[in-house]
Design a protein around this motif. Sequence first.
Motif: not given
Ligand code: PLP
Length: 388
Positions: A249, A65, A173-174, A48
């Motif tokens: 991540t 993911e 996140t963050q 994402k």
């Molecule tokens: C379930 C899950 N895993 C991983 C992430 C990735 O988070 P980040 O981009 O802070 O590493 C998210 C982000 O919304 C999430 O919802």
Amino acid sequence: MTSCTEIREIAERYGTPSFVFDLEILTERFAEMRKIADGRYHLCYSIKANPFLVPCMNEIADNLEVCSPGELAICKSLHVHPEKIIYSGVNKGEKDVTEAFAYGVCTFTAESVNQFHLISRIAEQMDKKVSVLLRLTSGTQFGMSEEDLLSLIEQREAHPYAQIDGIHFFAGTQQKKPEKKKKELAVLKALFEKIRSGYGMELKKLEYGPGFPVPVFEDDDFSDTLKPMKEFHETLKETAGWADLTIETGRFISAECGTYITRAADLKSSYCILDGGINHVSYIGQMMGMKVPVIRHLKTTDNTDKKEWILCGSLCTVNDVLVRKKELEGLSVGDILAFDHIGAYSVTEGIYLFLSRTMPSVILRENKNSFRLVRNPLETSELNTPVI
Ligand SMILES: Cc1ncc(COP(=O)(O)O)c(C=O)c1O
């Protein structure tokens, strides 16, 4: 990093606004992350954050993911190895889960009791066993309560096709506070123990999103952008002693590799109107342009007059302010402003349809002076036009 000369060339060749994602930066960073992990835990990329990096991440990450049918469609068209996919998401429909099964996905997260039952039923219909990770909530709409999770552990023998292999947990996140995450991991460890002693079940896996933070603003500390992971490694190493650990991540992997290239389209009093805007830019923590991202100014004139500018985008809203105050030297119409550290979420989170403006082109920088256009500028007017 994509150099200023390269940015000028990209702007000439592909126009602005555009995104460039530097695969050299991405792969170097990921290799550093591998070094830190030292083989103790696996690394999963949350697509994402930036789906344009999927072909590269498919080769180098242990898992990807995927959180929606659309993200699965991206993976299918890019021939992502299905065994690498962890199919997640707060809303999984019958059709979505069936399609993921049909593609060969063998690991699913379950975010609720209903989701678990759905996965179990489809697995049975397809006569195919799958691995399920029960997502424990961190107090949001995502995941399930400990009570629900334990009830599924209790019922496990009634669901032979949905094999509960572990737990999924996302810290947010963050996340800048390692202490909070340490506490959460202690809770997870206690839960693994409770399941072992109270339910006679040895869970194997922990899929854990630590939400490592990244610096993006001028005032942030860029001296060691890998520090959050380095500092947390001992805790992760300890965690890997009681679970087969994967860290998931997005931001931490992808933020650094991206640059958003815009041009000054108009100048009046203190306002600079850029040909991009907040519809393409998403820096977490940048409320109303109060924080200043790292911006490179590539001039087209010799003008050296310094002046403070309000950097605005091209939307019909007073909210379209990218930066409230930025001193620039000799800013002229046609100059390029390149926003760095934009590789995470900007390409996916923007309000792209507002005003039916064109979506930026996307370019991958493979190595020095080698670019690949992976998305043409995309007209959005069609998406906002009713069929008559
Ligand atoms: C379930 C899950 N895993 C991983 C992430 C990735 O988070 P980040 O981009 O802070 O590493 C998210 C982000 O919304 C999430 O919802």
